[in-house]
Scaffold this motif. Structure first.
Motif, PDB file in Angstrom:
ATOM      1  N   TYR A   6     -25.654  58.150  26.433  1.00 51.24           N
ATOM      2  CA  TYR A   6     -25.397  56.636  25.475  1.00 51.24           C
ATOM      3  C   TYR A   6     -26.652  57.350  24.238  1.00 51.24           C
ATOM      4  O   TYR A   6     -26.369  56.777  23.311  1.00 51.24           O
ATOM      5  N   THR A   9     -24.585  58.656  21.741  1.00 48.86           N
ATOM      6  CA  THR A   9     -23.576  57.515  20.670  1.00 48.86           C
ATOM      7  C   THR A   9     -24.484  56.927  20.294  1.00 48.86           C
ATOM      8  O   THR A   9     -23.990  56.884  19.252  1.00 48.86           O
ATOM      9  N   ALA A  35     -18.991  59.188  17.285  1.00 52.07           N
ATOM     10  CA  ALA A  35     -19.231  58.081  17.703  1.00 52.07           C
ATOM     11  C   ALA A  35     -17.959  57.571  18.944  1.00 52.07           C
ATOM     12  O   ALA A  35     -18.168  57.493  19.296  1.00 52.07           O
ATOM     13  N   LEU A  38     -17.744  59.873  21.287  1.00 50.55           N
ATOM     14  CA  LEU A  38     -18.774  59.510  22.904  1.00 50.55           C
ATOM     15  C   LEU A  38     -18.057  58.180  23.180  1.00 50.55           C
ATOM     16  O   LEU A  38     -17.901  58.567  24.459  1.00 50.55           O
ATOM     17  N   ILE A  39     -17.629  57.488  22.774  1.00 53.20           N
ATOM     18  CA  ILE A  39     -17.070  56.315  22.938  1.00 53.20           C
ATOM     19  C   ILE A  39     -16.858  56.401  24.374  1.00 53.20           C
ATOM     20  O   ILE A  39     -16.527  56.133  25.294  1.00 53.20           O
ATOM     21  N   LEU A  83     -24.492  48.893  22.359  1.00 50.88           N
ATOM     22  CA  LEU A  83     -24.410  50.483  23.435  1.00 50.88           C
ATOM     23  C   LEU A  83     -25.791  50.117  23.686  1.00 50.88           C
ATOM     24  O   LEU A  83     -26.843  50.764  24.258  1.00 50.88           O
TER      25      LEU A  83
END
Length: 121
Positions: A6, A9, A35, A38-39, A83
């Protein structure tokens, strides 16, 4: 490990937002790719078969993925906000679990067990 993912991200999304602010298209492309990758990794760990909570987390992450496809600072800011909230929620859960382990209320996590999914279940 989840919190580190997290953090990474959030870092990528915040820097993508900054790239929009400064008009740096090259950086935006790089941070968008990072991004979104990673998401997607976060989403892959959510077991939506486990009920409403993981379904909602998955939906929020999908929304973040869509927002990072956008070109406006506001879209990226909404992804950062979501996030951040998710990360803080998982941080709180971790902190509570550590306290419960220390007090003996729950057994310590078996370090040799297979890695769990991100979903509660």
């Amino acid at each position: 490990m989840l919190l580190a993912l997290y953090d990474a991200t959030q870092f990528a999304v915040e820097h993508g937002q900054q790239a929009i602010q400064t008009g740096n298209d090259k950086s935006l492309i790089e941070y968008r790719f990072r991004a979104q990758r990673l998401i997607t990794e976060l989403m892959s760990g959510v077991d939506t078969e486990q009920g409403e909570l993981p379904e909602n987390v998955h939906r929020l992450l999908m929304f973040c993925l869509m927002q990072t496809s956008g070109q406006t600072e506001e879209e990226w800011a909404s992804a950062v906000s979501i996030l951040t909230e998710l990360k803080e929620a998982f941080r709180t859960i971790r902190d509570q679990a550590v306290q419960l382990e220390k007090s003996g209320s729950i057994p310590a996590l078996n370090q040799n067990a297979p890695a769990p999914t991100l979903a509660v279940g």
